[in-house]
Design a protein around this motif. Structure first.
Motif, PDB file in Angstrom:
ATOM      1  N   SER A 184       0.828  -1.202   0.000  1.00 59.34           N
ATOM      2  CA  SER A 184       0.000   0.000   0.000  1.00 59.34           C
ATOM      3  C   SER A 184       0.866   1.259   0.000  1.00 59.34           C
ATOM      4  O   SER A 184       0.600   2.219  -0.743  1.00 59.34           O
ATOM      5  CB  SER A 184      -0.933  -0.002   1.213  1.00 59.34           C
ATOM      6  N   ASP A 185       1.922   1.257   0.811  1.00 58.46           N
ATOM      7  CA  ASP A 185       2.823   2.416   0.856  1.00 58.46           C
ATOM      8  C   ASP A 185       3.476   2.660  -0.497  1.00 58.46           C
ATOM      9  O   ASP A 185       3.555   3.802  -0.970  1.00 58.46           O
ATOM     10  CB  ASP A 185       3.916   2.195   1.911  1.00 58.46           C
ATOM     11  N   ARG A 186       3.952   1.608  -1.124  1.00 59.15           N
ATOM     12  CA  ARG A 186       4.626   1.774  -2.415  1.00 59.15           C
ATOM     13  C   ARG A 186       3.654   2.266  -3.488  1.00 59.15           C
ATOM     14  O   ARG A 186       4.005   3.110  -4.317  1.00 59.15           O
ATOM     15  CB  ARG A 186       5.291   0.463  -2.847  1.00 59.15           C
ATOM     16  N   LEU A 187       2.442   1.728  -3.471  1.00 60.33           N
ATOM     17  CA  LEU A 187       1.450   2.187  -4.437  1.00 60.33           C
ATOM     18  C   LEU A 187       1.110   3.658  -4.205  1.00 60.33           C
ATOM     19  O   LEU A 187       0.903   4.417  -5.155  1.00 60.33           O
ATOM     20  CB  LEU A 187       0.184   1.328  -4.337  1.00 60.33           C
ATOM     21  N   MET A 188       1.076   4.071  -2.951  1.00 64.26           N
ATOM     22  CA  MET A 188       0.773   5.456  -2.622  1.00 64.26           C
ATOM     23  C   MET A 188       1.896   6.391  -3.053  1.00 64.26           C
ATOM     24  O   MET A 188       1.660   7.428  -3.679  1.00 64.26           O
ATOM     25  CB  MET A 188       0.530   5.580  -1.113  1.00 64.26           C
ATOM     26  N   TYR A 189       3.125   6.033  -2.724  1.00 65.38           N
ATOM     27  CA  TYR A 189       4.246   6.953  -2.923  1.00 65.38           C
ATOM     28  C   TYR A 189       4.955   6.789  -4.259  1.00 65.38           C
ATOM     29  O   TYR A 189       5.542   7.745  -4.767  1.00 65.38           O
ATOM     30  CB  TYR A 189       5.265   6.780  -1.790  1.00 65.38           C
ATOM     31  N   GLU A 190       4.917   5.579  -4.817  1.00 65.01           N
ATOM     32  CA  GLU A 190       5.627   5.323  -6.067  1.00 65.01           C
ATOM     33  C   GLU A 190       4.693   5.030  -7.235  1.00 65.01           C
ATOM     34  O   GLU A 190       5.113   5.029  -8.389  1.00 65.01           O
ATOM     35  CB  GLU A 190       6.599   4.147  -5.905  1.00 65.01           C
ATOM     36  N   GLY A 191       3.425   4.705  -6.916  1.00 70.56           N
ATOM     37  CA  GLY A 191       2.473   4.369  -7.967  1.00 70.56           C
ATOM     38  C   GLY A 191       2.637   2.965  -8.503  1.00 70.56           C
ATOM     39  O   GLY A 191       1.993   2.595  -9.487  1.00 70.56           O
ATOM     40  N   ARG A 192       3.474   2.154  -7.849  1.00 68.64           N
ATOM     41  CA  ARG A 192       3.688   0.785  -8.310  1.00 68.64           C
ATOM     42  C   ARG A 192       4.131  -0.075  -7.137  1.00 68.64           C
ATOM     43  O   ARG A 192       4.681   0.432  -6.149  1.00 68.64           O
ATOM     44  CB  ARG A 192       4.745   0.721  -9.425  1.00 68.64           C
ATOM     45  N   ALA A 193       3.884  -1.378  -7.246  1.00 69.38           N
ATOM     46  CA  ALA A 193       4.311  -2.329  -6.220  1.00 69.38           C
ATOM     47  C   ALA A 193       4.779  -3.595  -6.923  1.00 69.38           C
ATOM     48  O   ALA A 193       3.995  -4.517  -7.159  1.00 69.38           O
ATOM     49  CB  ALA A 193       3.174  -2.629  -5.245  1.00 69.38           C
ATOM     50  N   PRO A 194       6.059  -3.665  -7.319  1.00 68.49           N
ATOM     51  CA  PRO A 194       6.559  -4.825  -8.072  1.00 68.49           C
ATOM     52  C   PRO A 194       6.322  -6.150  -7.371  1.00 68.49           C
ATOM     53  O   PRO A 194       6.205  -7.192  -8.018  1.00 68.49           O
ATOM     54  CB  PRO A 194       8.063  -4.530  -8.201  1.00 68.49           C
ATOM     55  N   GLU A 195       6.254  -6.128  -6.033  1.00 67.11           N
ATOM     56  CA  GLU A 195       6.051  -7.377  -5.294  1.00 67.11           C
ATOM     57  C   GLU A 195       4.699  -8.007  -5.573  1.00 67.11           C
ATOM     58  O   GLU A 195       4.467  -9.173  -5.255  1.00 67.11           O
ATOM     59  CB  GLU A 195       6.212  -7.144  -3.787  1.00 67.11           C
ATOM     60  N   LEU A 196       3.779  -7.238  -6.182  1.00 66.12           N
ATOM     61  CA  LEU A 196       2.461  -7.783  -6.522  1.00 66.12           C
ATOM     62  C   LEU A 196       2.396  -8.288  -7.963  1.00 66.12           C
ATOM     63  O   LEU A 196       1.337  -8.678  -8.431  1.00 66.12           O
ATOM     64  CB  LEU A 196       1.377  -6.716  -6.314  1.00 66.12           C
ATOM     65  N   SER A 197       3.535  -8.302  -8.649  1.00 68.32           N
ATOM     66  CA  SER A 197       3.525  -8.695 -10.067  1.00 68.32           C
ATOM     67  C   SER A 197       3.077 -10.132 -10.269  1.00 68.32           C
ATOM     68  O   SER A 197       2.560 -10.481 -11.331  1.00 68.32           O
ATOM     69  CB  SER A 197       4.912  -8.498 -10.691  1.00 68.32           C
ATOM     70  N   ASP A 198       3.249 -10.982  -9.260  1.00 69.08           N
ATOM     71  CA  ASP A 198       2.808 -12.373  -9.380  1.00 69.08           C
ATOM     72  C   ASP A 198       1.303 -12.468  -9.583  1.00 69.08           C
ATOM     73  O   ASP A 198       0.802 -13.485 -10.080  1.00 69.08           O
ATOM     74  CB  ASP A 198       3.173 -13.170  -8.124  1.00 69.08           C
ATOM     75  N   THR A 199       0.575 -11.431  -9.204  1.00 64.25           N
ATOM     76  CA  THR A 199      -0.879 -11.456  -9.353  1.00 64.25           C
ATOM     77  C   THR A 199      -1.274 -11.647 -10.806  1.00 64.25           C
ATOM     78  O   THR A 199      -2.331 -12.195 -11.108  1.00 64.25           O
ATOM     79  CB  THR A 199      -1.488 -10.122  -8.839  1.00 64.25           C
ATOM     80  N   LYS A 200      -0.426 -11.198 -11.728  1.00 65.82           N
ATOM     81  CA  LYS A 200      -0.773 -11.294 -13.144  1.00 65.82           C
ATOM     82  C   LYS A 200      -0.902 -12.736 -13.600  1.00 65.82           C
ATOM     83  O   LYS A 200      -1.620 -13.036 -14.531  1.00 65.82           O
ATOM     84  CB  LYS A 200       0.304 -10.585 -13.989  1.00 65.82           C
TER      85      LYS A 200
END
Length: 240
Positions: free
Chosen positions: A205-221
């Motif tokens: 959530s922090d990364r999405l807020m401050y960076e607009g992306r969260a690479p750790e969630l890429s597995d969701t694809k």
């Protein structure tokens, strides 16, 4: 003639109709948190109203068609998540507590389009992968369909906020933190399964807020998308 970015986003949309799902097995250890996360469905319609309210203000004329479509999507998401809640059940305490959080979001003075963007990018974009890694077949399918819509919402709302020179206040960020902390609180620390680790989701959530992306969630694809044989036919949405 080159299309404007808002029209390109609108053209990417795919219509789908929610159906009543059936209850399946949730990942062990995720159950309480899933019910808390499902209670956040009470934020779907307010997000639609924030977009509608934003249309009454000064927004780019060429952004209006996609923003109006986003409002329709929120109604669809509310219906889909209510179907899931009907199948899995709800936690009365969470249903009551989330209404207090909703009131705090409604009362916050930041621009309504900005509130919609923060809720979608740093709350919904965390919950949807959480559902896909830990939910049953019906919840995983619903979260995948909502995710496709929300990608377009976040992109279009980001463009509007950029054009209007809007940035979230510190108090809105604190409200975002309080919301995601409350949802993920039941998880605690898990060293063997990161998808059941509270810190993993808070950091996302922090990364999405401050960076607009969260690479750790890429597995969701690619991860945890239910195969057709996992489904009862009633769990499959209807696509246009």
């Amino acid at each position: 003639m080159r299309k404007d970015p808002y029209q390109k986003l609108l053209d990417r949309k795919r219509k789908w109709s929610p159906v009543q799902t059936t209850a399946g097995k949730l990942k062990e250890g995720s159950e309480e948190t899933i019910l808390r996360a499902l209670s956040i469905r009470h934020m779907e319609l307010p997000v639609g109203e924030w977009i509608r309210e934003g249309l009454k203000r000064e927004v780019p004329a060429y952004a209006r068609p996609v923003l109006e479509s986003n409002i329709e999507d929120e109604t669809n998401h509310d219906l889909a998540l209510n179907y899931v809640a009907n199948a899995l059940g709800t936690d009365p305490k969470s249903e009551e507590e989330v209404l207090k959080l909703r009131e705090a979001w409604l009362a916050h003075p930041d621009h309504t389009i900005l509130k919609a963007l923060v809720a979608e990018r740093a709350i919904f974009f965390v919950l949807l992968p959480f559902f896909r890694f830990n939910g049953d077949a019906g919840l995983r399918t619903v979260s995948a369909d909502i995710s496709r819509d929300e990608q377009i919402h976040v992109a279009s709302h980001s463009l509007v906020c950029r054009e209007l020179g809007l940035a979230p206040s510190g108090s809105l960020d604190k409200l975002r933190k309080a919301t995601i902390n409350w949802i993920m609180e039941p998880l605690g620390i898990n060293t063997t399964d990161k998808y059941l680790n509270k810190k993993f989701w808070l950091d996302s959530s922090d990364r999405l807020m401050y960076e607009g992306r969260a690479p750790e969630l890429s597995d969701t694809k690619r991860g945890r998308m239910p195969a057709f044989f996992e489904h009862s036919n009633v769990n499959l949405p209807k696509y246009a």
